[in-house]
Design an enzyme around this catalytic site. Structure first.
Site, PDB file in Angstrom:
ATOM      1  N   GLY A   4      15.451  13.082 151.033  1.00 48.53           N
ATOM      2  CA  GLY A   4      14.511  14.747 150.187  1.00 48.53           C
ATOM      3  C   GLY A   4      12.960  14.038 151.438  1.00 48.53           C
ATOM      4  NE  ARG A  30      15.417  22.000 153.134  1.00 51.85           N
ATOM      5  CZ  ARG A  30      14.557  22.384 152.447  1.00 51.85           C
ATOM      6  NH1 ARG A  30      14.134  23.976 152.438  1.00 51.85           N
ATOM      7  NH2 ARG A  30      13.595  21.276 151.238  1.00 51.85           N
ATOM      8  CB  SER A 130      10.540  13.741 136.292  1.00 50.94           C
ATOM      9  OG  SER A 130       9.619  14.806 135.469  1.00 50.94           O
ATOM     10  CE1 TYR A 143      14.362  17.567 138.173  1.00 54.12           C
ATOM     11  CE2 TYR A 143      12.564  17.710 136.474  1.00 54.12           C
ATOM     12  CZ  TYR A 143      13.119  17.546 137.350  1.00 54.12           C
ATOM     13  OH  TYR A 143      12.270  16.761 138.279  1.00 54.12           O
ATOM     14  CE  LYS A 147      14.075  14.067 138.165  1.00 58.30           C
ATOM     15  NZ  LYS A 147      14.049  13.081 140.234  1.00 58.30           N
ATOM     16  N   GLY A 174       4.187  14.667 136.525  1.00 63.80           N
ATOM     17  CA  GLY A 174       3.730  15.736 136.108  1.00 63.80           C
ATOM     18  C   GLY A 174       3.777  16.823 137.078  1.00 63.80           C
ATOM     19  CB  VAL A 176       3.831  17.546 142.601  1.00 63.71           C
ATOM     20  CG1 VAL A 176       3.220  16.103 143.834  1.00 63.71           C
ATOM     21  CG2 VAL A 176       4.088  16.598 141.411  1.00 63.71           C
ATOM     22  CD  GLU A 179      10.240  23.653 150.440  1.00 64.23           C
ATOM     23  OE1 GLU A 179      11.459  23.486 149.968  1.00 64.23           O
ATOM     24  OE2 GLU A 179       9.313  23.739 151.390  1.00 64.23           O
TER      25      GLU A 179
HETATM   26  P1  NDP Z   1      10.996  19.941 147.039  1.00 65.49           P
HETATM   27  O1  NDP Z   1      11.318  20.644 146.433  1.00 65.49           O
HETATM   28  O2  NDP Z   1       9.915  20.258 148.168  1.00 65.49           O
HETATM   29  O3  NDP Z   1      11.592  18.833 147.485  1.00 65.49           O
HETATM   30  C1  NDP Z   1      12.767  18.468 147.848  1.00 65.49           C
HETATM   31  C2  NDP Z   1      13.527  17.347 148.223  1.00 65.49           C
HETATM   32  O4  NDP Z   1      15.208  16.576 147.885  1.00 65.49           O
HETATM   33  C3  NDP Z   1      13.911  18.279 149.742  1.00 65.49           C
HETATM   34  O5  NDP Z   1      13.540  17.795 151.109  1.00 65.49           O
HETATM   35  C4  NDP Z   1      15.553  18.482 149.436  1.00 65.49           C
HETATM   36  O6  NDP Z   1      16.462  18.205 150.751  1.00 65.49           O
HETATM   37  C5  NDP Z   1      16.260  16.814 148.962  1.00 65.49           C
HETATM   38  N1  NDP Z   1      17.772  17.094 148.183  1.00 65.49           N
HETATM   39  C6  NDP Z   1      17.738  18.039 147.344  1.00 65.49           C
HETATM   40  N2  NDP Z   1      18.788  18.174 146.927  1.00 65.49           N
HETATM   41  C7  NDP Z   1      19.205  17.448 147.953  1.00 65.49           C
HETATM   42  C8  NDP Z   1      20.934  17.058 148.568  1.00 65.49           C
HETATM   43  N3  NDP Z   1      21.916  17.483 147.776  1.00 65.49           N
HETATM   44  N4  NDP Z   1      21.033  16.158 149.442  1.00 65.49           N
HETATM   45  C9  NDP Z   1      19.730  15.840 149.817  1.00 65.49           C
HETATM   46  N5  NDP Z   1      18.782  16.071 149.898  1.00 65.49           N
HETATM   47  C10 NDP Z   1      18.845  17.377 148.722  1.00 65.49           C
HETATM   48  O7  NDP Z   1      10.484  19.067 145.605  1.00 65.49           O
HETATM   49  P2  NDP Z   1       9.943  17.614 145.175  1.00 65.49           P
HETATM   50  O8  NDP Z   1       9.743  17.107 146.299  1.00 65.49           O
HETATM   51  O9  NDP Z   1       8.905  17.971 144.445  1.00 65.49           O
HETATM   52  O10 NDP Z   1      10.933  16.745 145.076  1.00 65.49           O
HETATM   53  C11 NDP Z   1      11.248  15.571 144.899  1.00 65.49           C
HETATM   54  C12 NDP Z   1      11.587  14.722 144.103  1.00 65.49           C
HETATM   55  O11 NDP Z   1      10.525  14.350 142.680  1.00 65.49           O
HETATM   56  C13 NDP Z   1      12.628  15.389 143.145  1.00 65.49           C
HETATM   57  O12 NDP Z   1      13.937  13.929 142.624  1.00 65.49           O
HETATM   58  C14 NDP Z   1      11.607  15.792 141.528  1.00 65.49           C
HETATM   59  O13 NDP Z   1      12.815  15.962 140.552  1.00 65.49           O
HETATM   60  C15 NDP Z   1      10.738  14.802 141.869  1.00 65.49           C
HETATM   61  N6  NDP Z   1       9.622  15.599 141.424  1.00 65.49           N
HETATM   62  C16 NDP Z   1       8.669  16.614 141.149  1.00 65.49           C
HETATM   63  C17 NDP Z   1       8.089  17.313 140.485  1.00 65.49           C
HETATM   64  C18 NDP Z   1       7.154  18.329 141.144  1.00 65.49           C
HETATM   65  O14 NDP Z   1       6.770  18.972 140.002  1.00 65.49           O
HETATM   66  N7  NDP Z   1       7.520  18.533 141.981  1.00 65.49           N
HETATM   67  C19 NDP Z   1       7.522  16.028 139.498  1.00 65.49           C
HETATM   68  C20 NDP Z   1       7.979  15.521 139.031  1.00 65.49           C
HETATM   69  C21 NDP Z   1       9.160  14.470 139.793  1.00 65.49           C
HETATM   70  P3  NDP Z   1      17.183  19.193 151.267  1.00 65.49           P
HETATM   71  O15 NDP Z   1      17.076  20.478 150.873  1.00 65.49           O
HETATM   72  O16 NDP Z   1      16.648  19.393 153.732  1.00 65.49           O
HETATM   73  O17 NDP Z   1      18.262  18.565 151.631  1.00 65.49           O
HETATM   74  C1  8X3 Z   2       8.682  17.399 136.749  1.00 63.78           C
HETATM   75  C2  8X3 Z   2       7.938  17.612 135.855  1.00 63.78           C
HETATM   76  O1  8X3 Z   2       7.639  18.785 133.545  1.00 63.78           O
HETATM   77  O2  8X3 Z   2       8.926  20.165 135.259  1.00 63.78           O
HETATM   78  O3  8X3 Z   2       9.579  17.025 137.205  1.00 63.78           O
HETATM   79  O4  8X3 Z   2       9.410  17.629 134.695  1.00 63.78           O
HETATM   80  S1  8X3 Z   2       8.391  19.654 134.434  1.00 63.78           S
END
Ligand code: NDP
Ligand code: 8X3
Length: 243
Positions: A4, A30, A130, A143, A147, A174, A176, A179
């Site tokens: 990711g 991507r 998370s 979701y 997690k 929490g 962030v 996208e």
């Molecule tokens: P983004 O959407 O910005 O990034 C998600 C990343 O995951 C992208 O790089 C995407 O890449 C990759 N991804 C998604 N599906 C796939 C797939 N099937 N195969 C390979 N890569 C995949 O979100 P975040 O940076 O916020 O998310 C990262 C992690 O953090 C996640 O596990 C999310 O659950 C966790 N998280 C996020 C929080 C928030 O508030 N933002 C809070 C807590 C946890 P691509 O599409 O190019 O494959």
């Molecule tokens: C992402 C944080 O609160 O949207 O894991 O589930 S929340």
């Protein structure tokens, strides 16, 4: 190696670790984003290779990861939320995407990388969980379940890999600003922006800082579980919005 790495936390982590001298293996679906990240890292004097695969496809995961000689640090970050809906109205395609990516994808990647670490005498796996992994909330059942699975898996993995010298850490953020919410709302950016209204959320770089910290601790030391929230958030249901 960071899954990711094309966006948000993963991308910030790739940049942060590259700046710290790590040779980065950046993964995602991507291709253009991967190429851009590689370019940025190389322009700054770092080293980066990219791997394009979907973590949900076990064959692809194996084909891309088997050739890697050595992985010292794996950041299992790829993941998503899809939809925000009561359980009786949720879209089962969203459920499949979350479970297949957040749980099974993490497992497929780990299954290939962990034996390489064991053979090399050790390593470090950082799973991105998370606060939803311990605090379920309305409309987020699947979701949160995914997690919760990451939370349970992380603890069991730590025990399984103990004798192999592999440290296992869970980072549990929490809110962030990435996208994440745009993906959750299937591209509806206005709705995504409203999630953070009146709040200064954490950034991907904030989480990357924590990952860099846990990764560079002395080998005798492991952070098992690290929960990080914006100062304006106290849990899934508690936010102080300055509107
Ligand atoms: P983004 O959407 O910005 O990034 C998600 C990343 O995951 C992208 O790089 C995407 O890449 C990759 N991804 C998604 N599906 C796939 C797939 N099937 N195969 C390979 N890569 C995949 O979100 P975040 O940076 O916020 O998310 C990262 C992690 O953090 C996640 O596990 C999310 O659950 C966790 N998280 C996020 C929080 C928030 O508030 N933002 C809070 C807590 C946890 P691509 O599409 O190019 O494959
Ligand atoms: C992402 C944080 O609160 O949207 O894991 O589930 S929340």
């Amino acid at each position: 190696m960071i899954t990711g790495a094309t966006s948000g936390i993963g991308r910030a982590t790739a940049l942060r670790l590259a700046a710290a001298g790590y040779e980065i293996v950046a993964a995602g679906r991507r291709e253009e984003r991967l190429a851009q990240l590689r370019h940025e890292i190389e322009q700054a004097g770092g080293r980066c290779t990219t791997l394009r695969f979907d973590v949900r496809r076990e064959e692809e995961v194996r084909r891309c990861l088997e050739p890697l000689d050595r992985v010292d640090l794996l950041v299992n970050n790829a993941g998503l939320a899809a939809g925000l809906e009561h359980i009786d109205r949720g879209d089962t395609r969203d459920w499949d995407a979350m479970i297949d990516t957040n749980v099974k994808g993490l497992l497929y990647v780990t299954r290939v990388v962990a034996p390489k670490m064991a053979a090399a005498g050790g390593g470090h796996i950082v799973n991105i969980g998370s606060i939803a992994g311990t605090e379920p909330y309305e409309n987020g059942a699947v979701y949160c379940a995914s997690k919760h699975a990451v939370h349970g898996l992380t603890q069991a993995m730590r025990a399984d890999l103990l004798a192999d010298g592999i440290r296992v850490t869970e980072i549990r953020p929490g809110m962030v600003d990435t996208e994440f919410s745009t993906v959750r709302f299937h591209g509806d950016r206005d709705r995504a922006d409203r999630v953070y209204e009146g709040i200064e959320p954490l950034s991907g770089a904030d989480i990357a800082e924590a990952i860099a910290w846990v990764a560079q601790l002395p080998a005798r030391m492991n952070v098992n579980d690290l929960v990080l929230m914006p100062a304006q958030q106290a849990g899934s249901y508690y936010t102080h919005r300055k509107l």
